[in-house]
Design an enzyme around this catalytic site. Sequence first.
Site, PDB file in Angstrom:
ATOM      1  N   ASP A  10       0.964  -1.252  -0.120  1.00 15.93           N
ATOM      2  CA  ASP A  10       0.075   0.022  -0.032  1.00 15.93           C
ATOM      3  C   ASP A  10       0.749   1.213  -0.068  1.00 15.93           C
ATOM      4  O   ASP A  10       2.179   1.073   0.167  1.00 15.93           O
ATOM      5  CB  ASP A  10      -0.947  -0.007   1.207  1.00 15.93           C
ATOM      6  CG  ASP A  10      -1.692   1.117   1.319  1.00 15.93           C
ATOM      7  OD1 ASP A  10      -2.276   1.586   0.859  1.00 15.93           O
ATOM      8  OD2 ASP A  10      -1.518   1.732   2.634  1.00 15.93           O
ATOM      9  N   ASP A  12      -0.211   5.266   0.684  1.00 15.07           N
ATOM     10  CA  ASP A  12      -0.472   6.329   1.735  1.00 15.07           C
ATOM     11  C   ASP A  12      -0.550   5.822   3.204  1.00 15.07           C
ATOM     12  O   ASP A  12      -1.382   4.770   3.575  1.00 15.07           O
ATOM     13  CB  ASP A  12      -1.815   6.908   1.388  1.00 15.07           C
ATOM     14  CG  ASP A  12      -1.826   7.851   0.221  1.00 15.07           C
ATOM     15  OD1 ASP A  12      -0.853   8.757   0.236  1.00 15.07           O
ATOM     16  OD2 ASP A  12      -2.346   7.654  -0.564  1.00 15.07           O
TER      17      ASP A  12
END
Length: 220
Positions: A10, A12
Amino acid sequence: MSGLRALIFDVDGTLAETEDLHRAAFNRAFAAAGLAIEWDRARYRDLLGTTGGKRRILRHFAETGLPEDEALAAELHGSKNRHYAEAVERGIELRAGVAELLQRARAAGLRLAIATTTSRSNLAALLRHAALPEFDTIVAGEDVSTLKPHPEVYLKALDLLDLAAGSALAFEDSANGLRSATAAGLRTIVTPSYYSTGEDFAAATAVLRDLGDFDWERWA
Ligand code: XBP
Ligand code: MG
């Protein structure tokens, strides 16, 4: 563990603490458009339950009685992303342990992938300005029809890597991301971030304070 072939990250909150830069960029976009909207941290934490910046703006419109104007939301989102890129250009640091983990994975011959709901332009800014290596596969918000917590982004990354879920590990910071990765069949390491601390990570394979704590020997 043998048979590990790839790590899927991932962006952010996991690679870097970017969400407060997004929040400030949203507020700049609202101000530049002459709108009296300002998201403080408490409000943004709540809004993060909705993935994708444009959907987040539309949710705010709906919750505050404003017309759900798609065109205005798209315009504000574009403006937010330009402000975000400017902020990233001024400087961004990776979270503790991320650079080391990526280096070790590369040295061990693992492939590296990204599965994010953020826009490609935001990711490009981060890849230009943070000390990140090349990724073999990138799937971003525009590449899927349904954002996290739907598994599509991870399923697409696995498809592009041509790997079964059992050959990869996902790295996430949020409950929505964890739901997405586990629904794709991936074992998921969670490293809670500023905004996701306190969320439910019961489905995680491991929860680590930072990725410097990743027990490499156990997996590689
Ligand atoms: C987290 C998100 C994103 C960002 C903003 O993405 O929910 O929506 O807050 O990105 P990740 P956009 O999966 O990388 O944690 O404004 O480009 O949608
Ligand atoms: Mg995240």
